[in-house]
Design a protein around this motif. Structure first.
Motif, PDB file in Angstrom:
ATOM      1  N   GLY A 100      54.420  13.044   1.070  1.00  0.00           N
ATOM      2  CA  GLY A 100      55.177  13.399   2.292  1.00  0.00           C
ATOM      3  C   GLY A 100      56.547  13.068   2.273  1.00  0.00           C
ATOM      4  O   GLY A 100      57.092  12.297   1.319  1.00  0.00           O
ATOM      5  N   GLY A 101      57.271  13.626   3.581  1.00  0.00           N
ATOM      6  CA  GLY A 101      58.474  13.287   3.650  1.00  0.00           C
ATOM      7  C   GLY A 101      59.050  11.883   3.792  1.00  0.00           C
ATOM      8  O   GLY A 101      58.408  10.892   4.299  1.00  0.00           O
ATOM      9  N   LEU A 102      60.088  11.697   2.923  1.00  0.00           N
ATOM     10  CA  LEU A 102      60.720  10.076   2.745  1.00  0.00           C
ATOM     11  C   LEU A 102      59.818   9.157   2.229  1.00  0.00           C
ATOM     12  O   LEU A 102      59.890   8.127   2.131  1.00  0.00           O
ATOM     13  CB  LEU A 102      61.177   9.726   4.189  1.00  0.00           C
ATOM     14  N   LEU A 103      58.580   9.563   1.569  1.00  0.00           N
ATOM     15  CA  LEU A 103      57.716   8.939   0.578  1.00  0.00           C
ATOM     16  C   LEU A 103      57.947   9.006  -0.738  1.00  0.00           C
ATOM     17  O   LEU A 103      58.562   9.707  -1.221  1.00  0.00           O
ATOM     18  CB  LEU A 103      56.130   9.261   1.236  1.00  0.00           C
ATOM     19  N   THR A 104      57.139   8.085  -1.446  1.00  0.00           N
ATOM     20  CA  THR A 104      57.167   8.314  -2.711  1.00  0.00           C
ATOM     21  C   THR A 104      55.577   8.627  -3.176  1.00  0.00           C
ATOM     22  O   THR A 104      54.813   8.521  -2.514  1.00  0.00           O
ATOM     23  CB  THR A 104      57.433   6.940  -3.680  1.00  0.00           C
ATOM     24  N   ILE A 105      55.413   8.812  -4.705  1.00  0.00           N
ATOM     25  CA  ILE A 105      54.086   9.099  -5.171  1.00  0.00           C
ATOM     26  C   ILE A 105      53.248   7.861  -4.637  1.00  0.00           C
ATOM     27  O   ILE A 105      52.098   7.956  -4.191  1.00  0.00           O
ATOM     28  CB  ILE A 105      54.370   9.267  -6.547  1.00  0.00           C
ATOM     29  N   ASP A 106      53.714   6.602  -4.939  1.00  0.00           N
ATOM     30  CA  ASP A 106      52.867   5.624  -4.704  1.00  0.00           C
ATOM     31  C   ASP A 106      52.647   5.452  -3.252  1.00  0.00           C
ATOM     32  O   ASP A 106      51.561   5.119  -2.866  1.00  0.00           O
ATOM     33  CB  ASP A 106      53.531   4.446  -5.288  1.00  0.00           C
ATOM     34  N   LEU A 107      53.641   5.737  -2.171  1.00  0.00           N
ATOM     35  CA  LEU A 107      53.251   5.380  -0.986  1.00  0.00           C
ATOM     36  C   LEU A 107      52.210   6.397  -0.165  1.00  0.00           C
ATOM     37  O   LEU A 107      51.362   6.202   0.436  1.00  0.00           O
ATOM     38  CB  LEU A 107      54.617   5.677  -0.276  1.00  0.00           C
ATOM     39  N   SER A 108      52.348   7.566  -1.007  1.00  0.00           N
ATOM     40  CA  SER A 108      51.235   8.792  -0.507  1.00  0.00           C
ATOM     41  C   SER A 108      49.919   8.644  -1.130  1.00  0.00           C
ATOM     42  O   SER A 108      49.063   8.858  -0.520  1.00  0.00           O
ATOM     43  CB  SER A 108      52.118  10.030  -0.715  1.00  0.00           C
ATOM     44  N   PHE A 109      49.920   8.355  -2.341  1.00  0.00           N
ATOM     45  CA  PHE A 109      48.727   8.454  -3.384  1.00  0.00           C
ATOM     46  C   PHE A 109      48.383   7.452  -4.154  1.00  0.00           C
ATOM     47  O   PHE A 109      47.244   7.515  -4.814  1.00  0.00           O
ATOM     48  CB  PHE A 109      49.122   9.856  -4.327  1.00  0.00           C
ATOM     49  N   GLY A 110      49.207   6.518  -3.782  1.00  0.00           N
ATOM     50  CA  GLY A 110      48.941   5.088  -4.904  1.00  0.00           C
ATOM     51  C   GLY A 110      47.306   4.800  -5.109  1.00  0.00           C
ATOM     52  O   GLY A 110      46.927   4.956  -6.490  1.00  0.00           O
ATOM     53  N   PRO A 111      46.394   4.642  -4.002  1.00  0.00           N
ATOM     54  CA  PRO A 111      44.949   4.114  -4.575  1.00  0.00           C
ATOM     55  C   PRO A 111      43.960   5.601  -4.981  1.00  0.00           C
ATOM     56  O   PRO A 111      43.066   5.219  -5.492  1.00  0.00           O
ATOM     57  CB  PRO A 111      44.367   3.858  -3.102  1.00  0.00           C
TER      58      PRO A 111
END
Length: 243
Positions: A27-38
């Motif tokens: 998502g916007g202003l996010l990173t790989i981990d913030l969006s999809f980490g788990p």
């Protein structure tokens, strides 16, 4: 973890697992981990997961190139070329969902299945003028997590506010699609929260435009909350991808 030289960018991506490729678009202003980490490891148990950080996000530095949905989609296609991948499934959240639509519309042969979470690509006149209730918006803690994640990995942490304004303008000015969505043949799963940015009547209207789509609505869930409900999301997308 690697960088691909595509379209004047050093595009950051991570790969995990083996099998049919699945590209993750945050998502916007996010990173790989913030969006999809788990979700990364569970998905990588049966797929080759390729997670990307788009222009100006996370490890991928911003450039003077204007940020557009079409340009970001072109970067994804160029990454597939760089990796020698003819076709992949795509999973995009929010901004990443708009980019996933754009890839599927612009290069349909490159996309197998499409998962789009919290991204309404249908924007008839007046849709963007509708105000959002405060309880649908990201919380101060959400915004702080974005800033902290950016500051931890970005080449220029001080660029966050400037890029946030640039990114927000791009998303709000994006005109969306109508007739193009009716032509989208890729099997598509839509996932929204019932308290998402898009009201449910708008979501149902989008669903009605897509000829080969499924729709899931997570109860009691805001825009940012959708990807925080990783267990439910995984339970939805696993049979869809495997069917």
């Amino acid at each position: 973890m690697a960088y691909a030289p595509v379209n004047g960018l050093q595009l950051y991506y991570e790969t995990r697992g083996a099998g049919r490729p699945l590209v993750l678009l945050h998502g916007g202003l996010l990173t790989i981990d913030l969006s999809f980490g788990p979700l990364l490891e569970p998905l990588a148990a049966s797929r080759q997961v390729i997670a990307v950080e788009l222009q100006g996000h996370g490890h991928t530095a911003d450039t003077d190139r204007p940020v557009t949905i079409e340009a970001l989609a072109g970067d994804v296609v160029a990454l597939l070329d760089h990796l020698g991948i003819d076709q992949a499934d795509l999973f995009g959240f929010s901004l990443g969902g708009l980019v996933a639509y754009a890839v599927a519309l612009g290069a349909p042969a490159r996309v197998g299945k499409l998962i789009v979470a919290s991204a309404d690509a249908h924007r008839p006149p007046g849709r963007e003028s509708a105000p959002l209730d405060d309880d649908r918006m990201p919380t101060p803690a959400d915004f702080q997590a974005m800033r902290d994640a950016y500051g931890a990995v970005a080449a220029d942490p001080a660029h966050f506010d400037e890029f946030a304004a640039k990114n927000s303008a791009m998303v709000h000015e994006f005109p969306g699609w109508t007739d193009e969505l009716r032509s989208l043949q890729a099997p598509t799963m839509l996932i929204f929260g019932d308290r998402d940015f898009s009201p449910l009547p708008d979501v149902v209207e989008l669903f009605g435009l897509l000829p080969n789509a499924q729709l899931a609505v997570l109860p009691g869930t805001t825009h940012m909350g959708v990807m925080q409900r990783s267990g439910e999301v995984l339970a939805l997308i696993t049979p869809f991808l495997g069917s």
